[in-house]
Design a protein around this motif. Structure first.
Motif, PDB file in Angstrom:
ATOM      1  N   SER A 101       8.800   3.143  -0.568  1.00  0.00           N
ATOM      2  CA  SER A 101       8.447   4.164  -1.552  1.00  0.00           C
ATOM      3  C   SER A 101       7.569   3.687  -2.692  1.00  0.00           C
ATOM      4  O   SER A 101       6.921   4.496  -3.347  1.00  0.00           O
ATOM      5  CB  SER A 101       9.730   4.773  -2.137  1.00  0.00           C
ATOM      6  OG  SER A 101      10.486   3.773  -2.824  1.00  0.00           O
ATOM      7  N   THR A 102       7.543   2.386  -2.959  1.00  0.00           N
ATOM      8  CA  THR A 102       6.853   1.883  -4.151  1.00  0.00           C
ATOM      9  C   THR A 102       6.090   0.613  -3.823  1.00  0.00           C
ATOM     10  O   THR A 102       6.654  -0.316  -3.222  1.00  0.00           O
ATOM     11  CB  THR A 102       7.872   1.573  -5.275  1.00  0.00           C
ATOM     12  OG1 THR A 102       8.703   2.713  -5.486  1.00  0.00           O
ATOM     13  CG2 THR A 102       7.154   1.208  -6.565  1.00  0.00           C
ATOM     14  N   VAL A 103       4.837   0.557  -4.218  1.00  0.00           N
ATOM     15  CA  VAL A 103       4.060  -0.671  -4.042  1.00  0.00           C
ATOM     16  C   VAL A 103       4.722  -1.790  -4.841  1.00  0.00           C
ATOM     17  O   VAL A 103       5.070  -1.618  -6.014  1.00  0.00           O
ATOM     18  CB  VAL A 103       2.599  -0.458  -4.502  1.00  0.00           C
ATOM     19  CG1 VAL A 103       1.844  -1.779  -4.514  1.00  0.00           C
ATOM     20  CG2 VAL A 103       1.907   0.549  -3.599  1.00  0.00           C
ATOM     21  N   GLY A 104       4.922  -2.925  -4.212  1.00  0.00           N
ATOM     22  CA  GLY A 104       5.584  -4.058  -4.839  1.00  0.00           C
ATOM     23  C   GLY A 104       7.060  -4.169  -4.528  1.00  0.00           C
ATOM     24  O   GLY A 104       7.684  -5.196  -4.818  1.00  0.00           O
ATOM     25  N   ARG A 126      -2.914  -0.350   6.378  1.00  0.00           N
ATOM     26  CA  ARG A 126      -2.044  -1.413   5.882  1.00  0.00           C
ATOM     27  C   ARG A 126      -0.840  -0.834   5.139  1.00  0.00           C
ATOM     28  O   ARG A 126      -0.937   0.152   4.413  1.00  0.00           O
ATOM     29  CB  ARG A 126      -2.816  -2.352   4.962  1.00  0.00           C
ATOM     30  CG  ARG A 126      -2.093  -3.654   4.656  1.00  0.00           C
ATOM     31  CD  ARG A 126      -2.954  -4.591   3.844  1.00  0.00           C
ATOM     32  NE  ARG A 126      -3.219  -4.037   2.512  1.00  0.00           N
ATOM     33  CZ  ARG A 126      -3.888  -4.678   1.553  1.00  0.00           C
ATOM     34  NH1 ARG A 126      -4.378  -5.883   1.797  1.00  0.00           N
ATOM     35  NH2 ARG A 126      -4.086  -4.108   0.382  1.00  0.00           N
ATOM     36  N   VAL A 127       0.315  -1.491   5.333  1.00  0.00           N
ATOM     37  CA  VAL A 127       1.560  -1.064   4.694  1.00  0.00           C
ATOM     38  C   VAL A 127       2.105  -2.152   3.775  1.00  0.00           C
ATOM     39  O   VAL A 127       2.467  -1.893   2.632  1.00  0.00           O
ATOM     40  CB  VAL A 127       2.628  -0.705   5.744  1.00  0.00           C
ATOM     41  CG1 VAL A 127       3.926  -0.259   5.060  1.00  0.00           C
ATOM     42  CG2 VAL A 127       2.116   0.373   6.683  1.00  0.00           C
ATOM     43  N   GLY A 128       2.212  -3.383   4.270  1.00  0.00           N
ATOM     44  CA  GLY A 128       2.818  -4.444   3.470  1.00  0.00           C
ATOM     45  C   GLY A 128       2.811  -5.760   4.193  1.00  0.00           C
ATOM     46  O   GLY A 128       2.121  -5.930   5.207  1.00  0.00           O
ATOM     47  N   ARG A 129       3.608  -6.694   3.705  1.00  0.00           N
ATOM     48  CA  ARG A 129       3.649  -8.020   4.322  1.00  0.00           C
ATOM     49  C   ARG A 129       5.093  -8.466   4.505  1.00  0.00           C
ATOM     50  O   ARG A 129       5.975  -8.197   3.681  1.00  0.00           O
ATOM     51  CB  ARG A 129       2.864  -9.049   3.507  1.00  0.00           C
ATOM     52  CG  ARG A 129       3.452  -9.367   2.145  1.00  0.00           C
ATOM     53  CD  ARG A 129       2.557 -10.312   1.362  1.00  0.00           C
ATOM     54  NE  ARG A 129       3.186 -10.688   0.092  1.00  0.00           N
ATOM     55  CZ  ARG A 129       3.442 -11.944  -0.257  1.00  0.00           C
ATOM     56  NH1 ARG A 129       3.147 -12.947   0.554  1.00  0.00           N
ATOM     57  NH2 ARG A 129       4.004 -12.214  -1.427  1.00  0.00           N
ATOM     58  N   ASP A 176       0.833  -1.196   0.000  1.00  0.00           N
ATOM     59  CA  ASP A 176       0.000   0.000   0.000  1.00  0.00           C
ATOM     60  C   ASP A 176       0.871   1.250   0.000  1.00  0.00           C
ATOM     61  O   ASP A 176       1.983   1.251   0.559  1.00  0.00           O
ATOM     62  CB  ASP A 176      -0.916   0.004   1.228  1.00  0.00           C
ATOM     63  CG  ASP A 176      -1.936  -1.116   1.196  1.00  0.00           C
ATOM     64  OD1 ASP A 176      -3.104  -0.832   0.901  1.00  0.00           O
ATOM     65  OD2 ASP A 176      -1.566  -2.283   1.456  1.00  0.00           O
ATOM     66  N   ASP A 177       0.364   2.296  -0.610  1.00  0.00           N
ATOM     67  CA  ASP A 177       1.103   3.549  -0.728  1.00  0.00           C
ATOM     68  C   ASP A 177       1.095   4.298   0.599  1.00  0.00           C
ATOM     69  O   ASP A 177       0.036   4.699   1.085  1.00  0.00           O
ATOM     70  CB  ASP A 177       0.467   4.406  -1.824  1.00  0.00           C
ATOM     71  CG  ASP A 177       1.232   5.703  -2.069  1.00  0.00           C
ATOM     72  OD1 ASP A 177       2.317   5.881  -1.477  1.00  0.00           O
ATOM     73  OD2 ASP A 177       0.729   6.544  -2.842  1.00  0.00           O
ATOM     74  N   VAL A 178       2.275   4.498   1.201  1.00  0.00           N
ATOM     75  CA  VAL A 178       2.389   5.271   2.443  1.00  0.00           C
ATOM     76  C   VAL A 178       3.311   6.468   2.257  1.00  0.00           C
ATOM     77  O   VAL A 178       3.809   7.029   3.230  1.00  0.00           O
ATOM     78  CB  VAL A 178       2.885   4.378   3.609  1.00  0.00           C
ATOM     79  CG1 VAL A 178       1.840   3.347   3.999  1.00  0.00           C
ATOM     80  CG2 VAL A 178       4.216   3.704   3.270  1.00  0.00           C
ATOM     81  N   THR A 179       3.543   6.861   1.010  1.00  0.00           N
ATOM     82  CA  THR A 179       4.461   7.971   0.745  1.00  0.00           C
ATOM     83  C   THR A 179       3.921   9.303   1.261  1.00  0.00           C
ATOM     84  O   THR A 179       4.690  10.268   1.366  1.00  0.00           O
ATOM     85  CB  THR A 179       4.760   8.089  -0.758  1.00  0.00           C
ATOM     86  OG1 THR A 179       3.519   8.197  -1.482  1.00  0.00           O
ATOM     87  CG2 THR A 179       5.523   6.867  -1.245  1.00  0.00           C
ATOM     88  N   GLY A 180       2.637   9.349   1.576  1.00  0.00           N
ATOM     89  CA  GLY A 180       2.108  10.566   2.186  1.00  0.00           C
ATOM     90  C   GLY A 180       2.585  10.760   3.608  1.00  0.00           C
ATOM     91  O   GLY A 180       2.474  11.869   4.154  1.00  0.00           O
TER      92      GLY A 180
END
Length: 487
Positions: free
Chosen positions: A80-83, A291-294, A68-72
């Motif tokens: 910085s980048t999803v994936g 959510r941020v990631g896994r 998920d995008d958390v760059t805000g």
């Protein structure tokens, strides 16, 4: 394939590794047997000091993937980048017992995670509980002394454990967690992880946010009862190590989903209780999980001593976009963790593969020199001071996180005190969330330990904490303790 030759530490071939050199058949040994002396001397020095806390641990490698995008909220490059994937190493641990202790015991669990990011290593050092027993680091050595083995009896003593808690009302919340159903995880795979502390994120625009980390297990939370824990610890003291090792070897890779709670920094000073108090959680109704990631674990270490025992974590290892908060316990750990590793493993512990940053070819670039086991030490091509006129490494002038003065934080918590800003309210809230069966088990676990305390005044102080948290909670603990002491 040619036969591999056994050598001494200096690389010379070993002629005989079965028999010591002696003066004739059955005669005294010879001091000239360099291989024998080296082998025995090295054996005497195989161990390093074990961790004072979190001594018993297990570890694994894996990766963290942004979903998920958390760059805000942060300009940290690895987020910085999803994936985007970042290699990680995690160390799970029990807190109080020694290196030889059992896994399936009632104790908080360490959840220490190292991200090998492209901007350096980021260490997130947490537990499997969102809170802790104390809120000021000056009390930490005393707290740990009370939970470790007594210097006279050589074992953990309920008198010491409960006496400290009797004088630390802020511990009531964590005690309720520890004595509840999640106090003995079924395995490391079946527990959540938390950063526990409050941290600071800063975005590219320089805006600051305070965050809390929540790693939710994708295997589901599973725990053991006190009876199940005792049985498993007796059968296999290494139960959690065995489970983690075998799961990854089978390709059943454990994973967690990372969520964060995000508080705009300007809201901290007027929040309804001190947001940097480690004995409290932020209600999700105030700051929902995002959510941020896994996190996925997919590789076991090849050598437990080299990679798990010598793994060194410090919450002061930040990367651009992430920094500390005014959390007092975190501030104390920023010094204490790194200093512990300098003592245990040595000043050059960051040169070991498990600790070395992968961001820079050849390791970290700085002016640290010498010390035991130095392998990257400058020389002809590098100066050992800064600034210099020889194009040596220099500072970036870019702070990792916003100075507190820019976050609106004044150094004091300005919100007025009220009924919900004490040491007991959240412990009571946790109790009231429990089912009747969960409450019964919690009461039994507390009473089982507290009833063994020899001093009535220590028991009464602890009972007062549970009464203050919730009337029913205190009443039931008191009745259970009285019943056990009358038996």
């Amino acid at each position: 394939m040619s036969k591999r030759v056994l050598t001494t530490e200096s690389g010379a071939p070993v002629a005989d590794n079965q028999n010591s050199a002696s003066a004739g058949l059955g005669g005294p040994l010879l001091l000239q047997d360099q291989h024998l002396l080296e082998k025995l001397a090295r054996f005497n020095r195989e161990r390093i000091p074990e961790r004072v806390v979190h001594a018993r641990g297990s570890g694994a490698y894996g990766y963290f993937e942004v979903t998920d995008d958390v760059t805000g909220f942060t300009h940290a490059d690895f987020l910085s980048t999803v994936g985007k994937r970042t290699e990680t190493f995690i160390r799970f641990s029990t807190v109080a017992d020694s290196l030889g202790g059992a896994d399936a015991v009632r104790d908080p669990r360490g959840f220490a995670l190292k991200f090998y990011t492209e901007e350096g290593n980021y260490d997130l050092v947490g537990n499997n509980t969102p809170v802790f027993f104390i809120k000021d680091p000056i009390k930490f050595p005393d707290f740990i002394h009370s939970q470790k083995r007594d210097p006279f009896t050589g074992k953990q003593e309920p008198d010491n454990v409960w006496d400290f808690w009797a004088h630390a009302p802020e511990a009531t919340h964590q005690v309720t967690w520890l004595m509840g159903d999640r106090g003995i995880p079924a395995s490391y795979r079946h527990m959540n992880g938390y950063g526990s502390h409050t941290y600071q994120w800063t975005n590219a625009a320089g805006e600051a946010f305070f965050v809390k980390y929540h790693f939710k297990t994708n295997q589901g939370v599973r725990s053991l009862s006190a009876e199940q824990g005792a049985e498993l610890a007796g059968k296999d003291a290494n139960s959690h190590q065995t489970d983690l090792l075998q799961a990854i070897e089978r390709g059943v890779n454990p994973s967690w989903t990372l969520y964060v709670q995000v508080m705009p920094a300007a809201e901290a000073a007027d929040y309804r209780f001190n947001p940097f108090d480690l004995t409290k959680v932020w209600p999700h109704s105030d700051y929902p999980l995002q959510r941020v990631g896994r996190l996925v674990l997919d590789r076991n270490p090849d050598n437990v001593f080299a990679e798990v025992e010598q793994a060194a974590f410090s919450p002061n290892n930040f990367v651009p976009g992430i920094g500390a908060s005014p959390d007092k316990m975190l501030q104390g750990r920023l010094f204490a963790y790194a200093d512990a590793q300098r003592y245990r493993v040595g000043i050059n512990h960051t040169l070991l593969p498990v600790n070395a940053p992968k961001a820079v070819v050849g390791g970290a670039v700085n002016y640290g020199r010498d010390g035991a086991m130095a392998t990257r030490n400058g020389g002809r091509a590098e100066k050992n001071y800064e600034p210099n006129s020889y194009q040596g490494p220099s500072q970036t002038d870019a702070a990792h996180a916003a100075p507190y003065a820019l976050t609106g934080w004044t150094g004091t918590h300005a919100a007025p005190a009220h009924v919900k800003d004490d040491d007991f309210f959240q412990a009571g809230e946790l109790y009231r969330l429990m089912s009747d069966d969960e409450k019964s088990r919690l009461i039994a676990n507390i009473a089982g330990g507290l009833s063994q305390v020899s001093r009535d005044d220590v028991i009464e102080k602890n009972l007062a904490h549970f009464h203050a948290a919730d009337t029913d909670y205190g009443k039931r603990v008191e009745e259970a303790v009285r019943a056990l002491r009358e038996d």
